[in-house]
Design a protein around this motif. Structure first.
Motif, PDB file in Angstrom:
ATOM      1  N   MET A 115     -14.733  11.222  -5.672  1.00 53.75           N
ATOM      2  CA  MET A 115     -14.503  10.400  -4.489  1.00 53.75           C
ATOM      3  C   MET A 115     -13.242   9.545  -4.635  1.00 53.75           C
ATOM      4  O   MET A 115     -12.474   9.371  -3.676  1.00 53.75           O
ATOM      5  N   ASN A 116     -13.011   9.028  -5.862  1.00 51.73           N
ATOM      6  CA  ASN A 116     -11.799   8.239  -6.093  1.00 51.73           C
ATOM      7  C   ASN A 116     -10.540   9.080  -5.904  1.00 51.73           C
ATOM      8  O   ASN A 116      -9.545   8.627  -5.317  1.00 51.73           O
ATOM      9  N   GLU A 117     -10.587  10.319  -6.396  1.00 50.93           N
ATOM     10  CA  GLU A 117      -9.436  11.200  -6.202  1.00 50.93           C
ATOM     11  C   GLU A 117      -9.216  11.482  -4.722  1.00 50.93           C
ATOM     12  O   GLU A 117      -8.074  11.518  -4.251  1.00 50.93           O
ATOM     13  N   LEU A 118     -10.315  11.695  -3.972  1.00 52.38           N
ATOM     14  CA  LEU A 118     -10.187  11.947  -2.541  1.00 52.38           C
ATOM     15  C   LEU A 118      -9.598  10.739  -1.821  1.00 52.38           C
ATOM     16  O   LEU A 118      -8.725  10.879  -0.947  1.00 52.38           O
ATOM     17  N   VAL A 119     -10.060   9.539  -2.191  1.00 56.74           N
ATOM     18  CA  VAL A 119      -9.537   8.316  -1.559  1.00 56.74           C
ATOM     19  C   VAL A 119      -8.058   8.141  -1.863  1.00 56.74           C
ATOM     20  O   VAL A 119      -7.257   7.769  -0.991  1.00 56.74           O
ATOM     21  N   ASP A 120      -7.655   8.432  -3.146  1.00 56.74           N
ATOM     22  CA  ASP A 120      -6.239   8.306  -3.502  1.00 56.74           C
ATOM     23  C   ASP A 120      -5.384   9.267  -2.693  1.00 56.74           C
ATOM     24  O   ASP A 120      -4.315   8.896  -2.179  1.00 56.74           O
ATOM     25  N   LYS A 121      -5.851  10.511  -2.558  1.00 59.02           N
ATOM     26  CA  LYS A 121      -5.090  11.486  -1.775  1.00 59.02           C
ATOM     27  C   LYS A 121      -5.040  11.088  -0.307  1.00 59.02           C
ATOM     28  O   LYS A 121      -4.014  11.256   0.361  1.00 59.02           O
ATOM     29  N   PHE A 122      -6.163  10.553   0.211  1.00 56.79           N
ATOM     30  CA  PHE A 122      -6.194  10.114   1.610  1.00 56.79           C
ATOM     31  C   PHE A 122      -5.224   8.959   1.836  1.00 56.79           C
ATOM     32  O   PHE A 122      -4.522   8.903   2.850  1.00 56.79           O
ATOM     33  N   ASN A 123      -5.184   8.012   0.876  1.00 60.59           N
ATOM     34  CA  ASN A 123      -4.261   6.882   1.004  1.00 60.59           C
ATOM     35  C   ASN A 123      -2.813   7.337   0.982  1.00 60.59           C
ATOM     36  O   ASN A 123      -1.974   6.854   1.746  1.00 60.59           O
ATOM     37  N   VAL A 124      -2.506   8.292   0.089  1.00 64.64           N
ATOM     38  CA  VAL A 124      -1.134   8.799   0.042  1.00 64.64           C
ATOM     39  C   VAL A 124      -0.763   9.471   1.347  1.00 64.64           C
ATOM     40  O   VAL A 124       0.320   9.254   1.907  1.00 64.64           O
ATOM     41  N   ALA A 125      -1.681  10.312   1.872  1.00 64.94           N
ATOM     42  CA  ALA A 125      -1.398  11.000   3.133  1.00 64.94           C
ATOM     43  C   ALA A 125      -1.279  10.019   4.288  1.00 64.94           C
ATOM     44  O   ALA A 125      -0.408  10.148   5.140  1.00 64.94           O
ATOM     45  N   THR A 126      -2.166   9.007   4.323  1.00 67.81           N
ATOM     46  CA  THR A 126      -2.141   8.026   5.415  1.00 67.81           C
ATOM     47  C   THR A 126      -0.882   7.179   5.377  1.00 67.81           C
ATOM     48  O   THR A 126      -0.237   6.935   6.395  1.00 67.81           O
ATOM     49  N   ASN A 127      -0.496   6.732   4.178  1.00 70.88           N
ATOM     50  CA  ASN A 127       0.705   5.908   4.062  1.00 70.88           C
ATOM     51  C   ASN A 127       1.943   6.693   4.458  1.00 70.88           C
ATOM     52  O   ASN A 127       2.826   6.187   5.137  1.00 70.88           O
ATOM     53  N   GLY A 128       1.988   7.969   4.056  1.00 70.95           N
ATOM     54  CA  GLY A 128       3.145   8.779   4.444  1.00 70.95           C
ATOM     55  C   GLY A 128       3.215   8.980   5.944  1.00 70.95           C
ATOM     56  O   GLY A 128       4.275   8.883   6.558  1.00 70.95           O
ATOM     57  N   THR A 129       2.075   9.226   6.564  1.00 73.93           N
ATOM     58  CA  THR A 129       2.041   9.410   8.021  1.00 73.93           C
ATOM     59  C   THR A 129       2.404   8.126   8.731  1.00 73.93           C
ATOM     60  O   THR A 129       3.124   8.123   9.735  1.00 73.93           O
ATOM     61  N   GLY A 130       1.909   6.986   8.188  1.00 79.50           N
ATOM     62  CA  GLY A 130       2.211   5.709   8.819  1.00 79.50           C
ATOM     63  C   GLY A 130       3.688   5.400   8.807  1.00 79.50           C
ATOM     64  O   GLY A 130       4.254   4.928   9.780  1.00 79.50           O
TER      65      GLY A 130
END
Length: 328
Positions: free
Chosen positions: A303-318
Motif C-alpha cells: 500500500m505504501n508503494e501504491l501511495v508513493d506512485k500515486f503521489n508521484v503521478a498526482t504531483n506530475g499531473t498537477g
C-alpha cells in the motif's frame, strides 16, 4: 535424458566446423550479477540427474530468473526445464516452461526470464539451436554454461567453472548468423545467502560404519533421529506382537509384563489434558499471529508503494495542469 556427448556438434572437423563464439570485444555494457542460489540449483540439478541416470556427464537445461534494470542484470533464481530429442536436436517443452514461469510469477512477480543454463566446456551449434528457441520469451537471453569436468583437471586457479554469454548477430559468408559473445559477471550475495553458503561449504568429518566419510552436521543429526525412531518402532512392534500372541493363546500370560504395558499405555492420554490443550492452542495462536502479522506487513508495504506512485503521478499531473492554466 541424453548426455552432452549426444548434443555436441563436432566443431573441429574440417569442412563442417562453424564458429559459435564471437572473437569480437563485448561492448554491450551489460553488468551481470550472479547470486549463489543459482549456482547451487544448477549443481544440484546436475548431480541429481547424474545419480538417477548413472550417466557421468548428463545434459541438463534450465531457466534463469532475475531482474533487469537498464543495463544492470541480477540473476536471483533458476528452475529446471524438460526437453526431448527430435532427430538428434534438442526441443524444449515450452508448455512446461510457461507453466513454471507462471508459477514463479505468483511468488516472485518481479522476476523475469533472463536466460538459460546448460553444461559443457564451450558452446556448440547445439546450444545455438536451443538458444533460438528462447527468443520468443526474451529477445536477447543470456546463456550460462557450467563445466563440471574442469573441477577434475589439474588447475590451480580458483575461478568458478562458469561462463556467461550474450547473443549477437554477425554476418558470416554473406549470411547473418547468431553467435555467442562472452560476458563478464560478478557474484552478488545477500546476508541469508552468505550463511547458507558458509554452512554448505564447511562440512564436518564424522566416522561411520563404512570406515569413515564426510557428512554435514545436519545429516549426522538427521541420521541420529532416524535411528532413534526406527528403534522405537521396533520396540513398539515387539510389544504389539506380544499382546497379539497372548490374546491368541500362543504364549502364556505374564501379568507383570502386562501391567508394565498397561502402565505405559496409560501414560499416553496424559497429553490430552486440559493443560496440554491450553498450551498447544497458545503456541498455535502465536504462530498464526506471526503469520498474520507478516501478511499485514507485506500488505502495508504494498500500500505504501501504491501511495508513493500515486503521489508521484498526482504531483506530475498537477504541475502540468497549472502550467497549462498559466499559458491560457
Amino acid at each position: 535424458m541424453s548426455s552432452s556427448m549426444d548434443l555436441t556438434a563436432d566443431t573441429d572437423t574440417p569442412g563442417t566446423s562453424q564458429p559459435v563464439v564471437s572473437t569480437a570485444q563485448n561492448i554491450s555494457g551489460l553488468s551481470v550479477s550472479l547470486h549463489p542460489l543459482v549456482l547451487l540449483n544448477i549443481s544440484d540439478h546436475f548431480t541429481r540427474v547424474r545419480l538417477q541416470t548413472q550417466n557421468p556427464n548428463p545434459q541438463v537445461i534450465g531457466a534463469l530468473l532475475g531482474i533487469q534494470t537498464g543495463r544492470d542484470v541480477e540473476i536471483f533464481n533458476s528452475f529446471e526445464l524438460l526437453f526431448h530429442l527430435d532427430t538428434g536436436a534438442v526441443v524444449i517443452d515450452m508448455e512446461y516452461f510457461k507453466d513454471k514461469q507462471d508459477q514463479f510469477k505468483l511468488v516472485f512477480p518481479q522476476y523475469d526470464f533472463l536466460g538459460w543454463y546448460s553444461m559443457g566446456a564451450q558452446p556448440t551449434l547445439a546450444e545455438i539451436d536451443i538458444h533460438k528457441q528462447f527468443l520468443e520469451n526474451n529477445e536477447s537471453p543470456l546463456f550460462l554454461q557450467l563445466d563440471p569436468a574442469s573441477l577434475h583437471k589439474d588447475d590451480r586457479s580458483k575461478s568458478l567453472p562458469v561462463s556467461l554469454y550474450e547473443s549477437t548477430i554477425e554476418v558470416i559468408g554473406g549470411q547473418p548468423q547468431t553467435l555467442f559473445i562472452r560476458s563478464q559477471y560478478k557474484i552478488e550475495t545477500g546476508e541469508a545467502e552468505r550463511i547458507a553458503v558458509d554452512h554448505v561449504s564447511k562440512p564436518s568429518v564424522s566416522t561411520t560404519t563404512g570406515g569413515g566419510a564426510e557428512s554435514s552436521t545436519l545429516i549426522a543429526h538427521l541420521n541420529t533421529q532416524r535411528n532413534a525412531i526406527n528403534m522405537l518402532h521396533t520396540r513398539v512392534a515387539v510389544l504389539h506382537q506380544y499382546l497379539l500372541d497372548v490374546n491368541a493363546g500362543v504364549v502364556p500370560k505374564d501379568h507383570d509384563v502386562l501391567r508394565q504395558i498397561a502402565s505405559l499405555c496409560n501414560r499416553l492420554p496424559a497429553i490430552d489434558s486440559a493443560e496440554f490443550r491450553e498450551e498447544f492452542f497458545t503456541e498455535y495462536n502465536d504462530v498464526l499471529l506471526t503469520s498474520y502479522l507478516a501478511t499485514i506487513t507485506k500488505g502495508v508495504n504494498g500500500m505504501n508503494e501504491l501511495v508513493d506512485k500515486f503521489n508521484v503521478a498526482t504531483n506530475g499531473t498537477g504541475r502540468r495542469t497549472r502550467g497549462m492554466g498559466l499559458l491560457i
